[in-house]
Write a protein that holds these residues in place. Structure first.
Motif, mmCIF file in Angstrom:
data_model
loop_
_atom_site.group_PDB
_atom_site.id
_atom_site.type_symbol
_atom_site.label_atom_id
_atom_site.label_comp_id
_atom_site.label_asym_id
_atom_site.label_seq_id
_atom_site.Cartn_x
_atom_site.Cartn_y
_atom_site.Cartn_z
ATOM 1 N N ALA A 157 44.275 -6.285 -17.585
ATOM 2 C CA ALA A 157 44.472 -7.468 -18.429
ATOM 3 C C ALA A 157 44.867 -7.059 -19.848
ATOM 4 C CB ALA A 157 43.193 -8.300 -18.456
ATOM 5 N N TYR A 158 44.309 -5.938 -20.328
ATOM 6 C CA TYR A 158 44.656 -5.443 -21.654
ATOM 7 C C TYR A 158 46.064 -4.818 -21.652
ATOM 8 C CZ TYR A 158 39.957 -5.959 -23.646
ATOM 9 O OH TYR A 158 38.782 -6.470 -24.145
ATOM 10 N N VAL A 159 46.406 -4.156 -20.544
ATOM 11 C CA VAL A 159 47.680 -3.433 -20.466
ATOM 12 C C VAL A 159 48.870 -4.388 -20.333
ATOM 13 C CG1 VAL A 159 49.021 -1.864 -19.006
ATOM 14 C CG2 VAL A 159 46.666 -1.329 -19.535
ATOM 15 N N MET A 160 48.669 -5.498 -19.603
ATOM 16 C CA MET A 160 49.760 -6.451 -19.318
ATOM 17 C C MET A 160 50.499 -6.865 -20.591
ATOM 18 S SD MET A 160 50.372 -7.486 -16.215
ATOM 19 C CE MET A 160 49.691 -7.624 -14.578
ATOM 20 N N GLN A 161 49.723 -7.073 -21.681
ATOM 21 C CA GLN A 161 50.327 -7.645 -22.889
ATOM 22 C C GLN A 161 51.358 -6.710 -23.535
ATOM 23 O OE1 GLN A 161 47.116 -8.110 -25.744
ATOM 24 N NE2 GLN A 161 46.061 -6.360 -24.849
ATOM 25 N N GLY A 162 51.294 -5.401 -23.249
ATOM 26 C CA GLY A 162 52.183 -4.479 -23.953
ATOM 27 C C GLY A 162 53.261 -3.833 -23.106
ATOM 28 N N LEU A 163 53.266 -4.123 -21.795
ATOM 29 C CA LEU A 163 54.208 -3.422 -20.908
ATOM 30 C C LEU A 163 55.670 -3.731 -21.256
ATOM 31 C CD1 LEU A 163 52.492 -3.738 -17.409
ATOM 32 C CD2 LEU A 163 52.606 -1.736 -18.875
ATOM 33 N N TYR A 164 55.929 -4.938 -21.759
ATOM 34 C CA TYR A 164 57.326 -5.320 -22.056
ATOM 35 C C TYR A 164 57.490 -5.670 -23.532
ATOM 36 C CZ TYR A 164 57.322 -5.346 -17.049
ATOM 37 O OH TYR A 164 57.181 -4.955 -15.742
ATOM 38 N N HIS A 165 56.757 -4.956 -24.366
ATOM 39 C CA HIS A 165 56.835 -5.157 -25.817
ATOM 40 C C HIS A 165 58.222 -4.724 -26.316
ATOM 41 C CE1 HIS A 165 55.868 -4.558 -30.068
ATOM 42 N NE2 HIS A 165 54.826 -5.335 -29.868
ATOM 43 N N PRO A 166 58.735 -5.400 -27.354
ATOM 44 C CA PRO A 166 60.068 -5.028 -27.852
ATOM 45 C C PRO A 166 60.168 -3.587 -28.364
ATOM 46 C CG PRO A 166 59.239 -7.000 -28.976
ATOM 47 C CD PRO A 166 58.199 -6.583 -28.033
ATOM 48 N N ALA A 167 59.064 -3.046 -28.908
ATOM 49 C CA ALA A 167 59.121 -1.692 -29.483
ATOM 50 C C ALA A 167 58.887 -0.634 -28.411
ATOM 51 C CB ALA A 167 58.084 -1.547 -30.589
ATOM 52 N N ARG A 168 59.791 0.342 -28.366
ATOM 53 C CA ARG A 168 59.711 1.381 -27.319
ATOM 54 C C ARG A 168 58.415 2.171 -27.394
ATOM 55 N NH1 ARG A 168 60.943 6.611 -27.550
ATOM 56 N NH2 ARG A 168 61.924 6.331 -29.575
ATOM 57 N N LYS A 169 57.980 2.515 -28.621
ATOM 58 C CA LYS A 169 56.775 3.348 -28.760
ATOM 59 C C LYS A 169 55.542 2.630 -28.221
ATOM 60 C CE LYS A 169 57.746 6.913 -31.952
ATOM 61 N NZ LYS A 169 57.243 7.803 -32.984
ATOM 62 N N VAL A 170 55.514 1.308 -28.384
ATOM 63 C CA VAL A 170 54.400 0.514 -27.854
ATOM 64 C C VAL A 170 54.466 0.512 -26.333
ATOM 65 C CG1 VAL A 170 53.364 -1.788 -27.751
ATOM 66 C CG2 VAL A 170 54.242 -0.911 -29.928
ATOM 67 N N ARG A 171 55.672 0.252 -25.796
ATOM 68 C CA ARG A 171 55.831 0.230 -24.322
ATOM 69 C C ARG A 171 55.403 1.549 -23.701
ATOM 70 N NH1 ARG A 171 60.928 -1.889 -25.481
ATOM 71 N NH2 ARG A 171 61.959 0.004 -24.736
ATOM 72 N N GLU A 172 55.797 2.653 -24.320
ATOM 73 C CA GLU A 172 55.489 3.970 -23.748
ATOM 74 C C GLU A 172 53.990 4.170 -23.582
ATOM 75 O OE1 GLU A 172 57.384 6.824 -26.250
ATOM 76 O OE2 GLU A 172 59.297 6.709 -25.172
ATOM 77 N N VAL A 173 53.234 3.783 -24.615
ATOM 78 C CA VAL A 173 51.783 3.958 -24.556
ATOM 79 C C VAL A 173 51.185 3.074 -23.466
ATOM 80 C CG1 VAL A 173 49.626 3.602 -25.806
ATOM 81 C CG2 VAL A 173 51.557 4.647 -26.977
ATOM 82 N N TYR A 174 51.618 1.809 -23.425
ATOM 83 C CA TYR A 174 51.055 0.887 -22.432
ATOM 84 C C TYR A 174 51.410 1.310 -21.008
ATOM 85 C CZ TYR A 174 49.075 -2.556 -25.598
ATOM 86 O OH TYR A 174 48.278 -3.196 -26.513
ATOM 87 N N TRP A 175 52.649 1.813 -20.810
ATOM 88 C CA TRP A 175 53.021 2.272 -19.463
ATOM 89 C C TRP A 175 52.230 3.514 -19.076
ATOM 90 C CZ3 TRP A 175 55.111 -0.060 -15.532
ATOM 91 C CH2 TRP A 175 55.889 -1.211 -15.761
ATOM 92 N N LYS A 176 51.914 4.333 -20.082
ATOM 93 C CA LYS A 176 51.108 5.527 -19.799
ATOM 94 C C LYS A 176 49.729 5.114 -19.262
ATOM 95 C CE LYS A 176 49.633 9.743 -22.194
ATOM 96 N NZ LYS A 176 49.457 10.329 -23.530
ATOM 97 N N VAL A 177 49.136 4.091 -19.899
ATOM 98 C CA VAL A 177 47.830 3.601 -19.428
ATOM 99 C C VAL A 177 47.993 2.976 -18.040
ATOM 100 C CG1 VAL A 177 45.874 2.082 -19.907
ATOM 101 C CG2 VAL A 177 47.079 3.144 -21.803
ATOM 102 N N PHE A 178 49.062 2.197 -17.863
ATOM 103 C CA PHE A 178 49.277 1.544 -16.566
ATOM 104 C C PHE A 178 49.451 2.579 -15.461
ATOM 105 C CE2 PHE A 178 51.982 -0.147 -13.210
ATOM 106 C CZ PHE A 178 51.222 -1.237 -12.820
#
Length: 282
Positions: A212-233
């Protein structure tokens, strides 16, 4: 180590005063280059605390957190954790937590490290102490000093693994809210500790809470944010891909929008993503 044997088997034949003198001598042993000597020294602190009670030994060890030498401080934190394990944590925790109020980095980091080792050693006994240490960990996880946050995350990891399945989810969720903002840290040591804490909380809270926490950042506009969230996912997916099915959004069959016939007139079978309760259970 002869002291270790005597403290274990014949502690009552030596006066408390003499044991305290030995305690002060043992502090010098923590400077030894050989790991085996340092190990025997910290174990002996546990046996002496068992013999004469934890208070005096603890006072000596807490004073030792003030020194500059890192090796001494790390060995001291391990010794405090061993005393906590030997004499039950409630005899040690009040004094250790009180020491955190001293506004000095080395002492506060030492206290956090001692708590981290303690929760690693005591395992499921942590359920009795999680609510007591939660405010202290909140403070550590919000601190400006990176080492505070790193050691705080390490403590949360051991705590989460210790209380998994024991009904402390409310406290763990509260701690997760303090751990989560640190996922964007740059320092390799800090980020490793943060991911360890998140992985521990995956066990303690279940993967779908983290999802639920990860979902919010998987498709964030900023690449650096997406990378971290995908790493957790990806970590979630590696460890708990089966359990994640419950957390995925329910997608209805969209055949109403796409008529089900192909160019040659045959009916097209659509994917139906609706899941039954039985499938979720499996």
């Amino acid at each position: 180590h002869p002291f270790l044997r005597i403290a274990d088997r014949g502690a009552e034949f030596v006066s408390a005063k003499e044991w305290m003198r030995i305690c002060f001598e043992l502090l010098e042993m923590l400077k030894a280059h050989k790991k085996a000597i340092r190990r025997a020294a910290v174990s002996t602190f546990g046996y002496i605390a068992k013999a004469i009670g934890p208070q005096d030994v603890l006072h000596t060890l807490l004073n030792n957190l003030k020194v500059q030498d890192r090796q001494m401080r790390v060995c001291t934190t391990v010794a405090i954790a061993i005393v906590a394990e030997t004499c039950a944590p409630f005899t040690v925790l009040p004094a250790v937590m009180n020491e955190y109020r001293v506004p000095e980095l080395n002492i506060q980091n030492g206290v956090l490290k001692a708590l981290s080792f303690m929760f690693e050693y005591i395992g499921d006994m942590a359920k009795d102490y999680i609510y007591a240490v939660a405010p202290l960990l909140e403070d550590a996880l919000m601190d400006r000093d990176q080492v505070h946050r790193q050691t705080g995350c390490s403590t949360v990891k051991h705590l989460a693994l210790g209380v998994a399945g024991l009904g402390c989810e409310d406290a763990l969720l509260h701690l997760l809210n303090f751990v989560w903002p640190n996922i964007f840290e740059e320092s390799p040591h800090v980020i490793r500790a943060v991911f360890d804490a998140v992985e521990g909380l995956m066990v303690g809270l279940g993967p779908n809470v983290i999802l639920a926490y990860v979902m919010q950042g998987l498709y964030h506009p900023a690449r650096k944010v997406r990378e971290v969230y995908w790493k957790v996912f990806n970590t979630l997916y590696i460890y708990n891909s089966d359990a994640l099915v419950m957390g995925y959004p329910a997608l209805e069959d969209d055949s109403n929008n796409n008529p089900g016939t192909s160019n040659d007139g045959n009916e097209v079978v659509h994917n139906d993503y609706t899941r039954t309760t039985l499938e979720l259970f499996i």
